[in-house]
Design a protein around this motif. Sequence first.
Motif, mmCIF file in Angstrom:
data_model
loop_
_atom_site.group_PDB
_atom_site.id
_atom_site.type_symbol
_atom_site.label_atom_id
_atom_site.label_comp_id
_atom_site.label_asym_id
_atom_site.label_seq_id
_atom_site.Cartn_x
_atom_site.Cartn_y
_atom_site.Cartn_z
ATOM 1 N N LEU A 237 28.048 -51.545 11.089
ATOM 2 C CA LEU A 237 28.597 -52.885 10.915
ATOM 3 C C LEU A 237 27.785 -53.915 11.695
ATOM 4 O O LEU A 237 27.468 -54.996 11.176
ATOM 5 C CB LEU A 237 30.061 -52.912 11.360
ATOM 6 C CG LEU A 237 30.771 -54.251 11.185
ATOM 7 C CD1 LEU A 237 30.776 -54.690 9.721
ATOM 8 C CD2 LEU A 237 32.209 -54.164 11.719
ATOM 9 N N ASP A 238 27.411 -53.602 12.941
ATOM 10 C CA ASP A 238 26.586 -54.521 13.731
ATOM 11 C C ASP A 238 25.248 -54.779 13.042
ATOM 12 O O ASP A 238 24.740 -55.915 13.033
ATOM 13 C CB ASP A 238 26.333 -53.940 15.120
ATOM 14 C CG ASP A 238 27.561 -53.984 16.003
ATOM 15 O OD1 ASP A 238 28.523 -54.691 15.648
ATOM 16 O OD2 ASP A 238 27.561 -53.302 17.054
ATOM 17 N N ARG A 239 24.687 -53.735 12.444
ATOM 18 C CA ARG A 239 23.401 -53.873 11.755
ATOM 19 C C ARG A 239 23.540 -54.763 10.516
ATOM 20 O O ARG A 239 22.683 -55.610 10.250
ATOM 21 C CB ARG A 239 22.871 -52.502 11.364
ATOM 22 C CG ARG A 239 21.485 -52.543 10.709
ATOM 23 C CD ARG A 239 21.032 -51.158 10.332
ATOM 24 N NE ARG A 239 20.891 -50.297 11.500
ATOM 25 C CZ ARG A 239 21.760 -49.366 11.865
ATOM 26 N NH1 ARG A 239 22.841 -49.124 11.136
ATOM 27 N NH2 ARG A 239 21.559 -48.658 12.940
ATOM 28 N N LEU A 240 24.586 -54.563 9.760
ATOM 29 C CA LEU A 240 24.804 -55.391 8.575
ATOM 30 C C LEU A 240 24.968 -56.858 8.960
ATOM 31 O O LEU A 240 24.426 -57.748 8.289
ATOM 32 C CB LEU A 240 26.038 -54.899 7.810
ATOM 33 C CG LEU A 240 25.924 -53.516 7.154
ATOM 34 C CD1 LEU A 240 27.263 -53.110 6.550
ATOM 35 C CD2 LEU A 240 24.822 -53.481 6.105
ATOM 36 N N ASP A 257 34.852 -55.544 3.804
ATOM 37 C CA ASP A 257 35.694 -54.347 3.815
ATOM 38 C C ASP A 257 35.095 -53.213 4.652
ATOM 39 O O ASP A 257 35.750 -52.178 4.840
ATOM 40 C CB ASP A 257 35.991 -53.859 2.389
ATOM 41 C CG ASP A 257 34.775 -53.832 1.480
ATOM 42 O OD1 ASP A 257 33.743 -54.430 1.842
ATOM 43 O OD2 ASP A 257 34.860 -53.237 0.391
ATOM 44 N N TYR A 258 33.871 -53.402 5.167
ATOM 45 C CA TYR A 258 33.316 -52.339 6.023
ATOM 46 C C TYR A 258 34.102 -52.218 7.323
ATOM 47 O O TYR A 258 34.136 -51.140 7.928
ATOM 48 C CB TYR A 258 31.833 -52.582 6.321
ATOM 49 C CG TYR A 258 31.126 -51.312 6.752
ATOM 50 C CD1 TYR A 258 30.466 -50.519 5.827
ATOM 51 C CD2 TYR A 258 31.145 -50.884 8.079
ATOM 52 C CE1 TYR A 258 29.847 -49.341 6.207
ATOM 53 C CE2 TYR A 258 30.532 -49.715 8.470
ATOM 54 C CZ TYR A 258 29.884 -48.936 7.531
ATOM 55 O OH TYR A 258 29.288 -47.760 7.915
ATOM 56 N N ILE A 301 30.443 -49.348 -0.710
ATOM 57 C CA ILE A 301 30.001 -50.586 -0.063
ATOM 58 C C ILE A 301 28.489 -50.630 0.063
ATOM 59 O O ILE A 301 27.842 -51.649 -0.260
ATOM 60 C CB ILE A 301 30.653 -50.717 1.330
ATOM 61 C CG1 ILE A 301 32.157 -50.917 1.206
ATOM 62 C CG2 ILE A 301 30.028 -51.888 2.106
ATOM 63 C CD1 ILE A 301 32.905 -50.777 2.519
ATOM 64 N N LEU A 302 27.865 -49.546 0.528
ATOM 65 C CA LEU A 302 26.419 -49.542 0.728
ATOM 66 C C LEU A 302 25.658 -49.620 -0.591
ATOM 67 O O LEU A 302 24.608 -50.280 -0.675
ATOM 68 C CB LEU A 302 26.002 -48.305 1.524
ATOM 69 C CG LEU A 302 26.550 -48.217 2.949
ATOM 70 C CD1 LEU A 302 26.093 -46.937 3.626
ATOM 71 C CD2 LEU A 302 26.149 -49.438 3.763
ATOM 72 N N GLU A 303 26.179 -48.981 -1.632
ATOM 73 C CA GLU A 303 25.542 -49.106 -2.948
ATOM 74 C C GLU A 303 25.652 -50.529 -3.473
ATOM 75 O O GLU A 303 24.732 -51.037 -4.118
ATOM 76 C CB GLU A 303 26.170 -48.102 -3.917
ATOM 77 C CG GLU A 303 25.736 -46.674 -3.660
ATOM 78 C CD GLU A 303 26.295 -45.692 -4.679
ATOM 79 O OE1 GLU A 303 27.333 -46.017 -5.304
ATOM 80 O OE2 GLU A 303 25.702 -44.604 -4.847
#
Length: 307
Positions: A237-240, A257-258, A301-303
């Motif tokens: 989450l911090d990276r996103l 939503d992460y 979410i990542l896709e």
Amino acid sequence: MSKKLSISTPYITTYPPYANIFSMIGSCKDSMNWFYNNFVDLKIEDDTIFFAEHPTLFGSCPWLSIEKLTREQIQLEWDSFVHFVIDCIDAGCYLDLTLDQSQIPNAKRTKSPFFHETLIFGYNRSQELIYIADNFRRGAYQTTECTFLEISRAYAHFKPDSYLGINKISVTEIDYNFDLEFVMKSMSSYMNYRLNCIHDASDVYSFWNNKIIRYSERNTLDIRDFHLLWSHKKCMLDRLDYMRENGHLDKERKYDDYIEIVNQSLIQLNFALKYLVTKDHKIVDRIICGNNQIRSKELAILERLFK
């Protein structure tokens, strides 16, 4: 005379290498770029889940210069372990080594021998104290102190097959940039091989669910895995957030939503702690169900973000 080297609150504390490294480099100006570059992918080794960087973390951290020493060298060049520690700290060097923490009351370990990786970062000669850091007190990463006598005993009472060596570590400031291409490769590996290969040995959650079942048959769980996966979600989450703020993610692609993934991972940890107290096997079923939900939500979410 006394001296303490800089210690920062570490970003990751699940295992000593993660916590000790971040404690040492936390004040370096580009250390967060290194953090964002790494700790994306996971690996399974020795029946345990780690970050993929685990085996080479110390050697690959660009701020650290490491000199490996033997006990024989120390015995030849110094008249005591304490004098060795003082000379290293005076030279601006941390020490990372295995100690028998049962000899250190502030470590709150058992009275039985307990050999664990420990970071030494300071001393007070007048009070005869050494300052150390590790996951003391129920696994929380903390700093504490011990006497010259206690550290000498902890050093002397080591077990050869628990011996990790003695690392004398200096920290040097460097410039370090975020590497988007490297991160994307790691993200692809994580999505394709750690989330998406259901029932394959490389799939973290299938492995983890099977391990949970095996351990629960002995009325226990490996709580470290739960801490590791919760840390992983917080790192992601911090990276996103960093990637969006710096233009590496399309701002139209939402991932609010992460945070649910992070919160669910913490719930999983709390379920595990509850199970260790109650031995209620219904909790194991809830944990496995939660793991499967986390995997499917995270992959979706990542896709959505990267494919």
